[in-house]
Structure formats: structure tokens, C-alpha cells
Design a protein around this motif. Structure first.
Motif, PDB file in Angstrom:
ATOM      1  N   GLY A   1       3.245  -7.466  14.648  1.00 51.89           N
ATOM      2  CA  GLY A   1       3.638  -6.114  14.998  1.00 51.89           C
ATOM      3  C   GLY A   1       5.072  -5.786  14.654  1.00 51.89           C
ATOM      4  O   GLY A   1       5.676  -4.884  15.255  1.00 51.89           O
ATOM      5  N   ALA A   2       5.651  -6.502  13.699  1.00 53.03           N
ATOM      6  CA  ALA A   2       7.030  -6.256  13.275  1.00 53.03           C
ATOM      7  C   ALA A   2       7.066  -5.117  12.267  1.00 53.03           C
ATOM      8  O   ALA A   2       6.111  -4.900  11.519  1.00 53.03           O
ATOM      9  CB  ALA A   2       7.628  -7.524  12.666  1.00 53.03           C
ATOM     10  N   ALA A   3       8.185  -4.417  12.232  1.00 63.75           N
ATOM     11  CA  ALA A   3       8.307  -3.285  11.304  1.00 63.75           C
ATOM     12  C   ALA A   3       8.273  -3.752   9.856  1.00 63.75           C
ATOM     13  O   ALA A   3       7.665  -3.114   8.998  1.00 63.75           O
ATOM     14  CB  ALA A   3       9.594  -2.519  11.585  1.00 63.75           C
TER      15      ALA A   3
ATOM     16  N   ASP B   1      12.923 -10.137  11.862  1.00 64.92           N
ATOM     17  CA  ASP B   1      12.959 -10.678  10.501  1.00 64.92           C
ATOM     18  C   ASP B   1      11.637 -11.379  10.196  1.00 64.92           C
ATOM     19  O   ASP B   1      11.294 -12.391  10.819  1.00 64.92           O
ATOM     20  CB  ASP B   1      14.134 -11.661  10.401  1.00 64.92           C
ATOM     21  N   THR B   2      10.883 -10.857   9.226  1.00 69.08           N
ATOM     22  CA  THR B   2       9.574 -11.438   8.933  1.00 69.08           C
ATOM     23  C   THR B   2       9.684 -12.831   8.335  1.00 69.08           C
ATOM     24  O   THR B   2       8.763 -13.650   8.491  1.00 69.08           O
ATOM     25  CB  THR B   2       8.777 -10.528   7.984  1.00 69.08           C
TER      26      THR B   2
ATOM     27  N   SER C   1       1.321  -8.711   0.740  1.00 69.86           N
ATOM     28  CA  SER C   1       2.402  -9.681   0.574  1.00 69.86           C
ATOM     29  C   SER C   1       2.518 -10.534   1.836  1.00 69.86           C
ATOM     30  O   SER C   1       1.923 -10.222   2.875  1.00 69.86           O
ATOM     31  CB  SER C   1       3.724  -8.954   0.328  1.00 69.86           C
ATOM     32  N   ARG C   2       3.302 -11.612   1.740  1.00 68.22           N
ATOM     33  CA  ARG C   2       3.510 -12.444   2.926  1.00 68.22           C
ATOM     34  C   ARG C   2       4.198 -11.637   4.022  1.00 68.22           C
ATOM     35  O   ARG C   2       3.845 -11.738   5.197  1.00 68.22           O
ATOM     36  CB  ARG C   2       4.365 -13.666   2.565  1.00 68.22           C
ATOM     37  N   GLY C   3       5.171 -10.800   3.611  1.00 68.89           N
ATOM     38  CA  GLY C   3       5.881  -9.997   4.597  1.00 68.89           C
ATOM     39  C   GLY C   3       4.967  -9.031   5.325  1.00 68.89           C
ATOM     40  O   GLY C   3       5.044  -8.880   6.551  1.00 68.89           O
ATOM     41  N   SER C   4       4.076  -8.356   4.582  1.00 72.84           N
ATOM     42  CA  SER C   4       3.175  -7.403   5.224  1.00 72.84           C
ATOM     43  C   SER C   4       2.161  -8.110   6.108  1.00 72.84           C
ATOM     44  O   SER C   4       1.772  -7.584   7.162  1.00 72.84           O
ATOM     45  CB  SER C   4       2.460  -6.561   4.163  1.00 72.84           C
ATOM     46  N   THR C   5       1.750  -9.311   5.705  1.00 73.87           N
ATOM     47  CA  THR C   5       0.819 -10.087   6.529  1.00 73.87           C
ATOM     48  C   THR C   5       1.471 -10.494   7.850  1.00 73.87           C
ATOM     49  O   THR C   5       0.868 -10.377   8.921  1.00 73.87           O
ATOM     50  CB  THR C   5       0.357 -11.338   5.769  1.00 73.87           C
ATOM     51  N   VAL C   6       2.714 -10.964   7.762  1.00 74.40           N
ATOM     52  CA  VAL C   6       3.449 -11.347   8.977  1.00 74.40           C
ATOM     53  C   VAL C   6       3.697 -10.124   9.854  1.00 74.40           C
ATOM     54  O   VAL C   6       3.577 -10.187  11.079  1.00 74.40           O
ATOM     55  CB  VAL C   6       4.767 -12.041   8.603  1.00 74.40           C
ATOM     56  N   SER C   7       4.032  -8.995   9.238  1.00 71.79           N
ATOM     57  CA  SER C   7       4.270  -7.762   9.998  1.00 71.79           C
ATOM     58  C   SER C   7       3.028  -7.366  10.776  1.00 71.79           C
ATOM     59  O   SER C   7       3.105  -6.988  11.948  1.00 71.79           O
ATOM     60  CB  SER C   7       4.673  -6.632   9.049  1.00 71.79           C
TER      61      SER C   7
END
Length: 276
Positions: free
Chosen positions: A152-154, A201-202, A142-148
Motif C-alpha cells: 500500500g505504498a505510494a 521507500d519501495t 515493475s518490482r516497484g509497482s508490485t511492492v507498492s
């Protein structure tokens, strides 16, 4: 628990989400003032409408937790399948609330799994559910997991696996503001700002990058340091932050979803007495 109680939990979660939507001013986030602006009226009305479409899915998640009886891989897989179906239904109703669905789904399931749990106990049970992988999840990131992964964001998954630390922080902020005499709306705004002040916040990382995220976190801390939403100085700082984020089109959506989770946990009635 009964089917009726599952529905009660689902409705409480949706009420928490719509309660979050009703707050104003929320920096960079939709709020009731948008109803007066023709350009955003449909967006805000649609978000309130589509929030109600979460109810059947959340009730199904509560029922799955009650039926399974433990935070097992089986329950995690079932919650994932229900969540994907619910996302589709919400999309037909106007879309949105994906992050809130993740947070509220786990917390509703946790509350159903342990009816006596309250506060941080609910978050701890949700952590045990989230510890299992969702083997039915799409393999495409997902976009969130890619940004994480990039920063290195949770991310949402890390937040859940850590036991929703920002939900717990929001609960503490609510209690602190209320004890200081703040009104309910101001206490909830302070809770939102508390989350914003530290959450990676991603959504913000995607749109504004690390510097933008730090700018938002610093602005939220500034409002709290000025006394919070219940004080004149804090309210002025909040208005300035709100204008700034709307001008930049930066939206801390992750913080909004976590506040909804905290409001849900906060709304749970006193735990039933244990049998002697």
C-alpha cells in the motif's frame, strides 16, 4: 525556450544527481568514501559515469515539453518513450538511476513547460504531467509497482501524482538548515534524512520489509532530533545510522533520487521577470 536552454536544464539535473552522489556519509548509499574500498570502487565510479548518460534524454524531455506546450497525454506518452530509450543508454553506460530518471525527467519537463515556475510550482506542474497514464508503458508490472501494491505504498508513481511531496519537504529542509547556519553539505544531508524519515521507500520495503522501513525512518528522525548533520551529536548519530545500514545492506535509494530532484529544483535561477 531554445534548444540550448533545454540542454542547460538537462545538465543542471545531472549536476544535481552527481551532487547527491558526492555527499558523505549517506546512510546505506554509495558515496565518495567507496572510492577507497576496492570492493565497491567500480560501483561508485560507474554510477557517476552513467549519471552523465542521462543528459541527452533529459534534454529531449525538456524539448518535448517546450514543443508540446501543455501537460497533456501526448506529452506524457512522449516522456515515457524518451525515458525508456534513456534507460537503455544508461544501461550501456553502467546502469542505475532509474528512480532518479523518473523524478528528474518529470521535473525537467515541468521546468521547460513553465520557465517561470520555481520551488513547489515546478512540482505542481510535474504533478499535472504525471496525472496522465503512460499508454506505451510495458504491461508487465515493475518490482516497484508490485511492492507498492503489496504494502500500500505510494511508490514513485504515487509520489509524482501527489506533486512530489518529498521533493517539497527536502526543499524546506534545505532552506531551514541553511538559515540555521549549516554548511551546504550538511544542509543537503539533513534534506536527505528528512526524506528518509517519512518516505515509504519501495526499495527498502523489498529488501527489509515494513519493520526494516520503520527502522530506517526512525534512525533518520533520530539524527534530525539530535540536531542534524551540522551538530556534533547529529553527526555521531548519522555515522551510527550509516554503519548500521551498510552492515544490514539496506539502501534507501528512493530517498536519494528524490533528493536529486530537490537539488535540481533548488538550482534553478531566479525566475525571469514577467512583462509589464
Amino acid at each position: 525556450m531554445t534548444g540550448r536552454e533545454d540542454d542547460v536544464l538537462a545538465r543542471a539535473a545531472v549536476a544535481a544527481l552527481t551532487g547527491q552522489l558526492a555527499l558523505a556519509p549517506k546512510p546505506g548509499l554509495p558515496d565518495p568514501r567507496d572510492l577507497a574500498a576496492r570492493v565497491t570502487r567500480r560501483d561508485h565510479c560507474g554510477m557517476r559515469w552513467s549519471a552523465k548518460a542521462l543528459t541527452p534524454g533529459l534534454a529531449a524531455m525538456a524539448a518535448a515539453a517546450r514543443r508540446t506546450g501543455e501537460p497533456s497525454p501526448r506529452l506524457r506518452a512522449e516522456l515515457g518513450a524518451i525515458g525508456r530509450c534513456t534507460e537503455h543508454s544508461v544501461g550501456l553506460a553502467g546502469g542505475g538511476h532509474r528512480g532518479a530518471l523518473w523524478t528528474l525527467g518529470l521535473l525537467v519537463a515541468a521546468a521547460a513547460l513553465d520557465p517561470r515556475a520555481r520551488g513547489a510550482e515546478v512540482a505542481a506542474t510535474a504533478k499535472r504531467i504525471a496525472a496522465h497514464p503512460d499508454r506505451g508503458a510495458p504491461r508487465r508490472p515493475s518490482r516497484g509497482s508490485t511492492v507498492s501494491a503489496k504494502y500500500g505504498a505510494a511508490g514513485a508513481r504515487g509520489e509524482a501524482r501527489a506533486g512530489f511531496p518529498h521533493v517539497r519537504r527536502a526543499l524546506d529542509a534545505l532552506a531551514k538548515a541553511r538559515s540555521a547556519g549549516a554548511g551546504e553539505a550538511e544542509a543537503r544531508l539533513d534534506a536527505l534524512l528528512t526524506v528518509m524519515s517519512t518516505l515509504q521507500d519501495t526499495e527498502l520495503l523489498h529488501t527489509a520489509g515494513p519493520l526494516g522501513l520503520r527502522h530506517v525512518q526512525s534512525g533518520a528522525r533520530g539524527v534530525l532530533d539530535a540536531g542534524g548533520a551540522a551538530t556534533r551529536a547529529g553527526a555521531a548519530a548519522l555515522d551510527a545510522l550509516d554503519a548500521d545500514l551498510h552492515a544490514r545492506a539496506w539502501s534507501p535509494r528512493g530517498s536519494a533520487g528524490l533528493l536529486a530532484g530537490a537539488l535540481f529544483v533548488d538550482s534553478l535561477p531566479p525566475a525571469p521577470a514577467r512583462a509589464a
